[in-house]
Design a protein around this motif. Sequence first.
Motif, PDB file in Angstrom:
ATOM      1  N   PRO A   1      53.078  -2.008 -14.623  1.00 43.42           N
ATOM      2  CA  PRO A   1      54.294  -1.234 -14.363  1.00 43.42           C
ATOM      3  C   PRO A   1      54.787  -0.432 -15.557  1.00 43.42           C
ATOM      4  O   PRO A   1      55.475   0.567 -15.388  1.00 43.42           O
ATOM      5  CB  PRO A   1      55.321  -2.305 -13.958  1.00 43.42           C
ATOM      6  N   TRP A   2      54.417  -0.880 -16.779  1.00 41.39           N
ATOM      7  CA  TRP A   2      54.959  -0.201 -17.962  1.00 41.39           C
ATOM      8  C   TRP A   2      53.861   0.093 -18.985  1.00 41.39           C
ATOM      9  O   TRP A   2      53.912  -0.390 -20.117  1.00 41.39           O
ATOM     10  CB  TRP A   2      56.053  -1.058 -18.601  1.00 41.39           C
ATOM     11  N   PRO A   3      52.845   0.886 -18.638  1.00 43.43           N
ATOM     12  CA  PRO A   3      51.816   1.227 -19.633  1.00 43.43           C
ATOM     13  C   PRO A   3      52.421   2.030 -20.773  1.00 43.43           C
ATOM     14  O   PRO A   3      53.372   2.793 -20.564  1.00 43.43           O
ATOM     15  CB  PRO A   3      50.804   2.050 -18.827  1.00 43.43           C
ATOM     16  N   GLU A   4      51.870   1.881 -21.969  1.00 38.36           N
ATOM     17  CA  GLU A   4      52.429   2.501 -23.168  1.00 38.36           C
ATOM     18  C   GLU A   4      51.425   3.504 -23.749  1.00 38.36           C
ATOM     19  O   GLU A   4      50.437   3.117 -24.379  1.00 38.36           O
ATOM     20  CB  GLU A   4      52.762   1.409 -24.199  1.00 38.36           C
ATOM     21  N   PRO A   5      51.636   4.822 -23.546  1.00 42.24           N
ATOM     22  CA  PRO A   5      50.675   5.812 -24.047  1.00 42.24           C
ATOM     23  C   PRO A   5      50.455   5.751 -25.554  1.00 42.24           C
ATOM     24  O   PRO A   5      49.332   5.989 -26.027  1.00 42.24           O
ATOM     25  CB  PRO A   5      51.303   7.149 -23.632  1.00 42.24           C
ATOM     26  N   ARG A   6      51.480   5.433 -26.338  1.00 42.76           N
ATOM     27  CA  ARG A   6      51.301   5.392 -27.786  1.00 42.76           C
ATOM     28  C   ARG A   6      50.379   4.252 -28.190  1.00 42.76           C
ATOM     29  O   ARG A   6      49.580   4.379 -29.118  1.00 42.76           O
ATOM     30  CB  ARG A   6      52.659   5.267 -28.481  1.00 42.76           C
ATOM     31  N   LEU A   7      50.478   3.128 -27.513  1.00 38.99           N
ATOM     32  CA  LEU A   7      49.547   2.022 -27.752  1.00 38.99           C
ATOM     33  C   LEU A   7      48.131   2.451 -27.375  1.00 38.99           C
ATOM     34  O   LEU A   7      47.168   2.199 -28.113  1.00 38.99           O
ATOM     35  CB  LEU A   7      49.963   0.805 -26.932  1.00 38.99           C
ATOM     36  N   MET A   8      47.984   3.094 -26.233  1.00 38.89           N
ATOM     37  CA  MET A   8      46.676   3.559 -25.791  1.00 38.89           C
ATOM     38  C   MET A   8      46.062   4.508 -26.825  1.00 38.89           C
ATOM     39  O   MET A   8      44.877   4.409 -27.154  1.00 38.89           O
ATOM     40  CB  MET A   8      46.795   4.234 -24.431  1.00 38.89           C
ATOM     41  N   ALA A   9      46.873   5.429 -27.339  1.00 43.64           N
ATOM     42  CA  ALA A   9      46.376   6.372 -28.341  1.00 43.64           C
ATOM     43  C   ALA A   9      45.925   5.652 -29.607  1.00 43.64           C
ATOM     44  O   ALA A   9      44.908   6.021 -30.217  1.00 43.64           O
ATOM     45  CB  ALA A   9      47.459   7.399 -28.671  1.00 43.64           C
ATOM     46  N   ARG A  10      46.648   4.637 -30.015  1.00 40.54           N
ATOM     47  CA  ARG A  10      46.256   3.875 -31.215  1.00 40.54           C
ATOM     48  C   ARG A  10      44.893   3.219 -31.008  1.00 40.54           C
ATOM     49  O   ARG A  10      44.040   3.245 -31.909  1.00 40.54           O
ATOM     50  CB  ARG A  10      47.307   2.808 -31.523  1.00 40.54           C
ATOM     51  N   LEU A  11      44.655   2.663 -29.840  1.00 38.43           N
ATOM     52  CA  LEU A  11      43.362   2.036 -29.562  1.00 38.43           C
ATOM     53  C   LEU A  11      42.253   3.082 -29.555  1.00 38.43           C
ATOM     54  O   LEU A  11      41.159   2.844 -30.083  1.00 38.43           O
ATOM     55  CB  LEU A  11      43.415   1.300 -28.227  1.00 38.43           C
TER      56      LEU A  11
END
Length: 366
Positions: free
Chosen positions: A100-110
Motif C-alpha cells: 500500500p505504501w511503496p517508497e520510490p526513494r528507497l527503490m532508487a537507492r537500491l
Amino acid sequence: MSELYHDVTGIVLAGGKSRRMGRDKALLPFGGRPLASRSVEACRALFARTLLVGGARAELRALGVPVIADDCPGSPLGGLITALRHAGTPWIFALACDLPWPEPRLMARLVELRIGYDVVVPRSAAGYEPLCAVYGSGCLAPLERLLAAGTLRLFDLYPLVRTRVVPLAELAELVTPGRTFVNINTPEEFAMISSQEERKTVQAVSFVAKSGTGKTTLLEQVIAELKARGYRVGAIKHDAHRFDIDHPGKDSYRFTAAGADTMLISSPEKLALVKRHAAAPPIEELLATYFGDVDIVLTEGFKMSGLPKIEVHRRDRSATLLCRGEENDPTLLAVASDEPLALDVPVLDLNEPRRVADFVEARFLR
C-alpha cells in the motif's frame, strides 16, 4: 540522475492466487484506486518502462502499463522468470502488487547499488524483502533451474548469484516502520491498513530549496493566499539545529528546565507545546498527531522525506536544483523559479505566489 532509469524495467508482480484474501488483491479498492496502482505509480516514477506481470485480467490493463501473462504461474519465482524473459533490460525492479505504501526513494537507492550485482535485496527486521528488490538478467538461468527442481523460494536464489544484501541500517532514513514493507494478505489486514489510510487524511507538501533562495517568503505568501480562499492551513518548519521557544525567567522555561518531558502553554487564543524527544519523529507522525484539523500542511524543508515537494529556485542563488541534476527526486511535483527551465515537472513563476497557490489547490484540495 535527471532522467528515468532506462536499463532497469519496473515490474509489478500480480500473479498470486490471493487465496487468503478471497479476492484479487491487485484490484482491492484502496484510497479510491486499485491497490496495484500504488506499485505501478512508484515504478513509473523511476523507470522508463514498467510492466505488470501476472495474467491478462482486463481490469489490470486499466492501470495504464503493458500486462504480461505469467509464463510460470503459481509463485513469485515464476513471476520473476517471466519478467526477466520479457523485460529487455539488464535489470528489473520487482515490486509486489499488494504494497500500500511503496517508497520510490528507497527503490532508487537500491537501484543505485546494482552495478556488479545480480540481486540487490533489502533486509528489514522481518528478514529479506524479495519483492522490493533488484534482479539482473544473470538470475534467469538459476531461477529456471530452481523452478525445474520444484524449489519455489526466492531466498534459495541468493547464494547462487552475486547478491548485495542491504541492511536496514543503510536505509533507515528511507524506511518508515510499519509502512514501507507492509503488504496485504488477509481481509483482516486489509481492513486494518484501510483504516490507517483513512486516518491519514492530512494533505501535505514540502517546499525545499537551497538556503537564501526565498522559500520562507514564498511560503508566507502561499499560506496567506490559501487562507484567503477559506482553507485551514498548517505549517511545519524543519530545523536541523537546537531551538528554544521558552526563555529564562518565564514559568514555562522553569518547568522544562526542571525536567518536564512535555510542557504546554494555553491561552484563550492559542497554545504552544514543548515536547522532548531523543530523536526527531517522522514527518508522518507529526502530521497524524498534530494536524488532523487542517486541510493542508505546508512544510519548509524535509528534503529527505517522502512528502511531495515543490522546489524553490532563484537564478542568482544557484544554477542547479536540489531535486534534479545529480539527484532525481521522484517526489518532486513542481519548481517555483524566477527563470524558465526545461524540466519534466511544471515550472511555476516564483514571483506569482497566487499561481503557486493555484497549483497547490488543484493538486491537493480539489
